[in-house]
Write a protein that holds these residues in place. Structure first.
Motif, short mmCIF file in Angstrom:
data_model
loop_
_atom_site.label_atom_id
_atom_site.label_comp_id
_atom_site.label_asym_id
_atom_site.label_seq_id
_atom_site.Cartn_x
_atom_site.Cartn_y
_atom_site.Cartn_z
N VAL A 106 13.51 -1.26 -3.42
CA VAL A 106 12.69 -0.70 -2.33
C VAL A 106 12.10 0.48 -2.68
N VAL A 107 12.96 1.33 -3.28
CA VAL A 107 12.44 2.68 -3.73
C VAL A 107 11.42 2.52 -4.75
N ASP A 108 11.49 1.63 -5.60
CA ASP A 108 10.48 1.41 -6.72
C ASP A 108 9.16 0.73 -6.14
N ASP A 109 9.50 -0.08 -5.13
CA ASP A 109 8.07 -0.89 -4.33
C ASP A 109 7.37 0.41 -3.54
N VAL A 110 7.97 1.22 -2.75
CA VAL A 110 7.39 1.95 -2.05
C VAL A 110 6.89 3.39 -2.70
N SER A 111 7.36 3.41 -4.00
CA SER A 111 6.86 4.64 -4.60
C SER A 111 5.64 4.45 -5.53
N ALA A 112 5.34 3.06 -5.90
CA ALA A 112 4.17 2.70 -6.71
C ALA A 112 3.15 1.98 -5.99
N HIS A 113 1.99 3.00 -6.05
CA HIS A 113 1.14 2.43 -4.97
C HIS A 113 0.40 1.32 -5.38
N GLU A 114 0.33 0.88 -6.78
CA GLU A 114 -0.04 -0.26 -7.10
C GLU A 114 0.50 -1.73 -6.65
N ARG A 115 1.79 -1.50 -6.15
CA ARG A 115 2.48 -2.68 -5.50
C ARG A 115 2.30 -2.91 -4.06
N SER A 116 1.13 -2.30 -3.57
CA SER A 116 0.53 -2.56 -2.36
C SER A 116 1.45 -2.29 -1.17
N VAL A 117 2.36 -1.52 -1.25
CA VAL A 117 3.22 -0.97 -0.06
C VAL A 117 2.45 0.34 0.45
N LEU A 118 2.72 1.33 -0.10
CA LEU A 118 2.08 2.61 0.42
C LEU A 118 1.10 3.13 -0.45
#
Length: 289
Positions: free
Chosen positions: A91-103
């Motif tokens: 989850v941390v990795d996904d919310v921290s990397a903008h290219e993953r289209s979360v934040l």
């Protein structure tokens, strides 16, 4: 098995809501309630699906995220997965990397349950404490008193009136009758009620929506508002008591609400209606890089 992030799509929203409902229990306040998804549904099913993320292992959903605006992600975890290290790190990795289209890039916010490992990992990753929020709760095991004013359940024919009171309760609100109908078409609304309180002249002066998560589960107030022209007469307390009674009738074990700690008047209103003020929570934020 690896953790997989996905979007449920419109067809999968109902299943996501059912998973969230299973996580609601009196032992702890989950950060995302089915009613939060239901309230977002005022923007329509497609936008709700676009704003929803799930994290799963072997097909089992372990975390759900709701983008409450482009810069804020609200997270809920399965109670047994709060300390799941692999899940939290993903989850941390996904919310921290903008290219993953979360934040997106820039200053962004995350709300996560207190005691969840993801909070510790975000702090280690440079995130900081942000705005304070006050949760309040009332147990529904005992009888709830009469609210002392006339309260009615709102149906489609009163949608415009209900929406007008809500707009008059919040500065900048854009809520409309059309959005009420969109919200009412959502899967969570099957376990919800919209209420309006009327004064002695028959005018609608306060409104609320309550969301049940099922028998013996936490019920949510979202939103509650008092028309700015009718404040100071106890209508906020009355409609909150009515909300508690409605959730009790729907089988909820307790009623919860969460509001900014800075909104002192709202906290006082909920306390006057018998809700207990719980320890503050804080969201987390990451500054623009």
């Amino acid at each position: 098995m690896a953790i997989e992030m996905s979007r449920p799509g419109v067809d999968g929203l109902g299943d996501t809501v059912r998973v969230l409902a299973q996580w609601q229990h009196d032992g702890g306040l989950v950060q995302v309630h089915p009613g939060d998804v239901g309230w977002f549904w005022r923007f329509g099913a497609e936008r709700t699906a676009e704003a929803t993320r799930t994290w799963s292992r072997a097909g089992e959903v372990l975390a759900v995220g709701l983008l409450d605006g482009a810069e804020l992600l609200r997270l809920a975890f399965a109670p047994e997965a709060l300390q799941d290290e692999e899940l939290a790190q993903q989850v941390v990795d996904d919310v921290s990397a903008h290219e993953r289209s979360v934040l997106p890039e820039g200053k962004v916010y995350v709300e996560a349950p207190m005691g969840a490992l993801v909070q510790d990992l975000l702090f280690k990753d440079g995130w900081e404490s942000g705005e304070a929020w006050t949760p309040l709760r009332r147990d529904l095991g005992a009888p709830v008193p009469d609210p002392g004013v006339h309260v009615e359940v709102i149906g489609p024919e009163q949608a415009q009136e209900w929406a007008a009171v809500l707009r008059a309760s919040f500065d900048g609100s854009t809520f409309t009758g059309e959005r009420w109908h969109a919200m009412a078409a959502g899967a969570p609304f099957a376990d919800a009620r919209c209420l309006a309180a009327r004064n002695e002249e028959g005018e609608a002066v306060a409104v609320v929506t309550v969301w049940s998560a099922g028998e013996g589960k936490l019920g949510l107030i979202e939103p509650m508002g008092v028309h700015r022209a009718h404040r100071g007469h106890g209508y906020g307390r009355a409609i909150t008591v009515a909300a508690a009674r409605a959730l009790q009738e729907l089988g909820s074990s307790s009623v919860v609400v969460c509001c900014p700690s800075s909104n002192v008047a709202a906290v006082a209103t909920y306390r006057s209606a018998g809700l207990e003020q719980l320890p503050e929570r804080r969201d987390l934020y990451r500054n623009a890089s």
